[in-house]
Design an enzyme around this catalytic site. Structure first.
Site, PDB file in Angstrom:
ATOM      1  CB  CYS A 160     -60.367  11.902 -14.972  1.00 11.08           C
ATOM      2  SG  CYS A 160     -61.717  12.161 -16.094  1.00 11.08           S
ATOM      3  CD  GLU A 233     -63.919   8.844 -13.128  1.00  6.62           C
ATOM      4  OE1 GLU A 233     -63.628   7.749 -12.612  1.00  6.62           O
ATOM      5  OE2 GLU A 233     -63.370   9.264 -14.156  1.00  6.62           O
TER       6      GLU A 233
HETATM    7  C1  LIG Z   1     -62.521   5.982 -15.944  1.00  5.64           C
HETATM    8  C2  LIG Z   1     -61.221   6.595 -15.494  1.00  5.64           C
HETATM    9  N1  LIG Z   1     -61.233   7.800 -14.880  1.00  5.64           N
HETATM   10  C3  LIG Z   1     -60.036   8.329 -14.470  1.00  5.64           C
HETATM   11  C4  LIG Z   1     -58.859   7.699 -14.655  1.00  5.64           C
HETATM   12  C5  LIG Z   1     -57.556   8.300 -14.178  1.00  5.64           C
HETATM   13  N2  LIG Z   1     -56.834   8.891 -15.197  1.00  5.64           N
HETATM   14  C6  LIG Z   1     -58.891   6.487 -15.321  1.00  5.64           C
HETATM   15  N3  LIG Z   1     -57.763   5.793 -15.572  1.00  5.64           N
HETATM   16  N4  LIG Z   1     -60.084   5.919 -15.737  1.00  5.64           N
END
Ligand SMILES: Cc1ncc(CN)c(N)n1
Length: 248
Positions: A160, A233
């Site tokens: 993330c 992701e």
């Molecule tokens: C799905 C997703 N993954 C990661 C991030 C980054 N914090 C986010 N805002 N959203």
């Protein structure tokens, strides 16, 4: 700046343990980065991100992403609570507690303000139903954190932070035109910021510290966490592009 201070590049090369029980060389995060090369490349080249960079992404696709991302963030902050719970030293406990308060009270408020620019009200954000991919991703991550060690929490969270930092900085470096769009530029500026880079840095370093001295069986489990959330992701970008909500 050392290599490890640059989360957007893989840390020094990794060699696996041999079959005589000798440990591998290099950073564990180099091995992790190597194992998701194709998945992360797939993210960079996904139409959601190529169109976001060129400014041609439709606003309804981005709005879908913003709403699902708000749902995601609610569970993401709970991972910080798990990090604080599972840490053994006060410094790490405090760092996760700070992240929890910052994300919950500052970043989520910024997300609400940013969403307003796309015509998404606060009520809409709060009442967004998690789409199947969002649900699978967040519940997988929370389960991995709840069942596992601090290493599981960090390995699950790392894509993330690290992949978003890489996406933000590579976009600005290689496609500076991404900063031209009046609404999307803010998104690129956030993920290309020094604050976000140092957060990703910290998480990379913590992962390497936690991996030190662990047997291969445990490293393999952490790698599996990292690969799985990296795949999620990719699926999250794809879901947003297709606006894939429940269809039954
Ligand atoms: C799905 C997703 N993954 C990661 C991030 C980054 N914090 C986010 N805002 N959203």
């Amino acid at each position: 700046m050392t290599k490890i201070d640059q989360p957007n590049q893989a840390p020094a090369a990794w060699t696996p343990a041999d079959n005589k029980g000798n440990p591998g060389q290099g950073k564990f995060t180099a091995r992790l980065h190597q194992s998701v090369q194709a998945v992360w490349a797939g993210c960079h080249e996904h139409p959601f991100l190529t169109e976001l960079r060129s400014g041609s992404l439709s606003l309804d696709r981005f709005a879908f992403y913003m709403k699902q991302d708000y749902v995601f963030l609610k569970d993401y902050v709970k991972m910080f609570a798990l990090g604080s719970l599972k840490a053994w030293d006060l410094e790490t406990m405090g760092k996760f507690a700070d992240l929890l308060q910052q994300t919950l009270n500052v970043e989520m408020e910024l997300h609400r303000q940013y969403a307003e620019k796309f015509g998404i009200t606060r009520d809409e954000l709060e009442s967004t139903e998690p789409a199947p991919v969002t649900l699978a991703y967040t519940k997988y991550m929370l389960d991995a954190g709840a069942q596992g060690t601090l290493g599981d929490v960090v390995a699950s969270l790392l894509p993330c932070m690290w992949s978003y930092s890489e996406i933000g900085s590579e976009a600005v470096r290689l496609h500076p035109e991404c900063l031209k769009h009046e609404l999307y530029r803010e998104w690129f500026m956030m993920y290309n910021s020094d604050e976000f880079r140092s957060l990703a840095d910290w998480c990379v370093q913590l992962m390497d510290q936690l991996a030190e001295g662990l047997p291969e069986r445990e490293l393999a489990r952490l790698e599996e966490r990292f690969v799985t959330t990296s795949r999620f992701e990719y699926m999250f970008w794809d879901m947003a592009y297709r606006k894939a909500a429940w269809d039954i």
